[in-house]
Write a protein that holds these residues in place. Sequence first.
Motif, mmCIF file in Angstrom:
data_model
loop_
_atom_site.group_PDB
_atom_site.id
_atom_site.type_symbol
_atom_site.label_atom_id
_atom_site.label_comp_id
_atom_site.label_asym_id
_atom_site.label_seq_id
_atom_site.Cartn_x
_atom_site.Cartn_y
_atom_site.Cartn_z
ATOM 1 N N LYS A 118 0.824 -1.208 0.000
ATOM 2 C CA LYS A 118 0.000 0.000 0.000
ATOM 3 C C LYS A 118 0.857 1.257 0.000
ATOM 4 O O LYS A 118 0.547 2.234 -0.698
ATOM 5 N N ILE A 119 1.935 1.267 0.782
ATOM 6 C CA ILE A 119 2.826 2.428 0.846
ATOM 7 C C ILE A 119 3.485 2.677 -0.506
ATOM 8 O O ILE A 119 3.515 3.805 -1.012
ATOM 9 N N PHE A 120 3.996 1.613 -1.125
ATOM 10 C CA PHE A 120 4.687 1.761 -2.406
ATOM 11 C C PHE A 120 3.733 2.238 -3.501
ATOM 12 O O PHE A 120 4.117 3.014 -4.376
ATOM 13 N N TYR A 121 2.495 1.770 -3.441
ATOM 14 C CA TYR A 121 1.523 2.158 -4.459
ATOM 15 C C TYR A 121 0.992 3.572 -4.219
ATOM 16 O O TYR A 121 0.902 4.383 -5.141
ATOM 17 N N LYS A 122 0.669 3.868 -2.967
ATOM 18 C CA LYS A 122 0.061 5.165 -2.645
ATOM 19 C C LYS A 122 1.070 6.303 -2.716
ATOM 20 O O LYS A 122 0.794 7.365 -3.287
ATOM 21 N N TYR A 123 2.240 6.114 -2.140
ATOM 22 C CA TYR A 123 3.223 7.192 -2.042
ATOM 23 C C TYR A 123 4.252 7.191 -3.169
ATOM 24 O O TYR A 123 4.874 8.221 -3.435
ATOM 25 N N ARG B 231 3.939 0.748 -10.070
ATOM 26 C CA ARG B 231 3.053 -0.284 -10.637
ATOM 27 C C ARG B 231 3.455 -1.686 -10.168
ATOM 28 O O ARG B 231 2.645 -2.613 -10.183
ATOM 29 N N TRP B 232 4.733 -1.843 -9.756
ATOM 30 C CA TRP B 232 5.212 -3.140 -9.291
ATOM 31 C C TRP B 232 5.216 -3.233 -7.763
ATOM 32 O O TRP B 232 5.978 -4.020 -7.183
ATOM 33 N N LYS C 58 15.577 -7.285 -8.385
ATOM 34 C CA LYS C 58 15.110 -8.664 -8.556
ATOM 35 C C LYS C 58 13.598 -8.707 -8.781
ATOM 36 O O LYS C 58 13.092 -9.540 -9.535
ATOM 37 N N ALA C 59 12.885 -7.800 -8.118
ATOM 38 C CA ALA C 59 11.422 -7.821 -8.166
ATOM 39 C C ALA C 59 10.860 -7.255 -9.466
ATOM 40 O O ALA C 59 9.863 -7.764 -9.994
ATOM 41 N N ILE C 60 11.477 -6.201 -9.983
ATOM 42 C CA ILE C 60 10.959 -5.552 -11.186
ATOM 43 C C ILE C 60 11.583 -6.210 -12.413
ATOM 44 O O ILE C 60 12.803 -6.240 -12.547
ATOM 45 N N PRO C 61 10.774 -6.743 -13.315
ATOM 46 C CA PRO C 61 11.305 -7.429 -14.502
ATOM 47 C C PRO C 61 12.273 -6.560 -15.290
ATOM 48 O O PRO C 61 12.110 -5.332 -15.362
ATOM 49 N N LYS C 62 13.263 -7.205 -15.876
ATOM 50 C CA LYS C 62 14.327 -6.493 -16.587
ATOM 51 C C LYS C 62 13.768 -5.581 -17.675
ATOM 52 O O LYS C 62 14.227 -4.445 -17.839
ATOM 53 N N GLY C 63 12.770 -6.046 -18.403
ATOM 54 C CA GLY C 63 12.182 -5.232 -19.460
ATOM 55 C C GLY C 63 11.565 -3.949 -18.938
ATOM 56 O O GLY C 63 11.632 -2.907 -19.593
ATOM 57 N N ALA C 64 10.976 -4.015 -17.758
ATOM 58 C CA ALA C 64 10.337 -2.835 -17.162
ATOM 59 C C ALA C 64 11.350 -1.855 -16.610
ATOM 60 O O ALA C 64 11.022 -0.693 -16.345
ATOM 61 N N ARG C 65 12.592 -2.310 -16.420
ATOM 62 C CA ARG C 65 13.636 -1.440 -15.870
ATOM 63 C C ARG C 65 14.368 -0.643 -16.933
ATOM 64 O O ARG C 65 15.252 0.145 -16.608
ATOM 65 N N ARG D 161 10.938 5.254 -7.210
ATOM 66 C CA ARG D 161 9.595 5.393 -6.641
ATOM 67 C C ARG D 161 9.498 4.726 -5.258
ATOM 68 O O ARG D 161 8.789 5.225 -4.376
ATOM 69 N N ILE D 162 10.194 3.618 -5.082
ATOM 70 C CA ILE D 162 10.176 2.942 -3.782
ATOM 71 C C ILE D 162 10.861 3.804 -2.725
ATOM 72 O O ILE D 162 10.366 3.945 -1.591
ATOM 73 N N PHE D 163 11.984 4.414 -3.085
ATOM 74 C CA PHE D 163 12.683 5.289 -2.136
ATOM 75 C C PHE D 163 11.827 6.512 -1.800
ATOM 76 O O PHE D 163 11.786 6.964 -0.655
ATOM 77 N N GLN D 164 11.146 7.064 -2.788
ATOM 78 C CA GLN D 164 10.246 8.189 -2.525
ATOM 79 C C GLN D 164 9.156 7.784 -1.545
ATOM 80 O O GLN D 164 8.857 8.510 -0.586
ATOM 81 N N ALA D 165 8.566 6.622 -1.761
ATOM 82 C CA ALA D 165 7.484 6.150 -0.899
ATOM 83 C C ALA D 165 7.961 5.949 0.528
ATOM 84 O O ALA D 165 7.269 6.326 1.488
#
Length: 313
Positions: free
Chosen positions: A149-154, A158-159, A188-195, A204-208
């Motif tokens: 929820k934190i990663f999505y909201k803040y 998308r991942w 590891k979590a975010i697919p290589k193509g999406a990176r 975005r995770i650090f911002q959240a």
Amino acid sequence: MEFKHTSVLLEEVLEGLNIKTNGVYLDGTIGGAGHSQEILKRIPQGFLIGLDQDEVALKASKDRLRGIGENFRLFHLNYFHFKEALDILDIEKLDGILLDLGVSSYQLDEESRGFSYRFDAPLDMRMNQNNSLTAKEVVNTYSEDSLKKIFYKYGEERWSARVAEFIIKERKFQKIDTTFDLVEVIKKAIPKGARRHGGHPAKRIFQALRIEVNNELDVLENSIDSMIDALKPGGRLAIITFQSLEDRIVKDAFRYAFSDCICPETSPICTCDKVREVNIITRKPILPSKKELKNNSRSASAKLRIVEKLSMD
């Protein structure tokens, strides 16, 4: 490390505040006093109040402002508590308030603070070092659902669900102690193509995490009305935001303060007693000029919005 920070939209802020030489002004996020130095130069008969959560910033600000004048006072406070400073100074109303939100260049570039995914450092991210909650605690103790929820909201990531899932898996083997530990999990979590697009995958995770650790959005949302109330008629509130969540909060709060009725459209008469409190000076946010963008790439996402308090007579 010396406190260095390039103030964004400096001339636009100075013009937007409509500074009076004998006015009383509050900089709620004084940082290295970039904006406040210029405000203080323009108020020889006035007074400046500066607040910041970061004690390093306050020390740097004090040293710089003393070279201009003595008509200022600094407080180690989150801007949410600005009225505590006004009470101490026996000041009721202000001629202007400035909030320059987000994280400073110093905080990003000082490795030990753990704000940046560019340096390997303990996961900290506290703007106020006296607070207990750190990013390390969030990452290692929050539930998978809470992290998602934190990663999505803040972070509007998308991942979010996948990153939260991978963090929980990693925690079963070892603690995630440092910024680079977390970056590796995110990769590891975010697919290589999406990176391949959209900048650093950890952005975005650090911002959240930073927003969660410092409770940034709740503080902002719960401060704007009281700041408008603290302005004199003709006083102005200027807020610089650096991401869409902040800007949305400011835009909605200014719009509400500008409204003179919030009754449903179906209501035959007004029963809400809401009156217009401000004029909106910036119908659209002020953005950095091409020259500023060239000189300071970190200004790219900055938006400045300004309102002016109306007389309630």
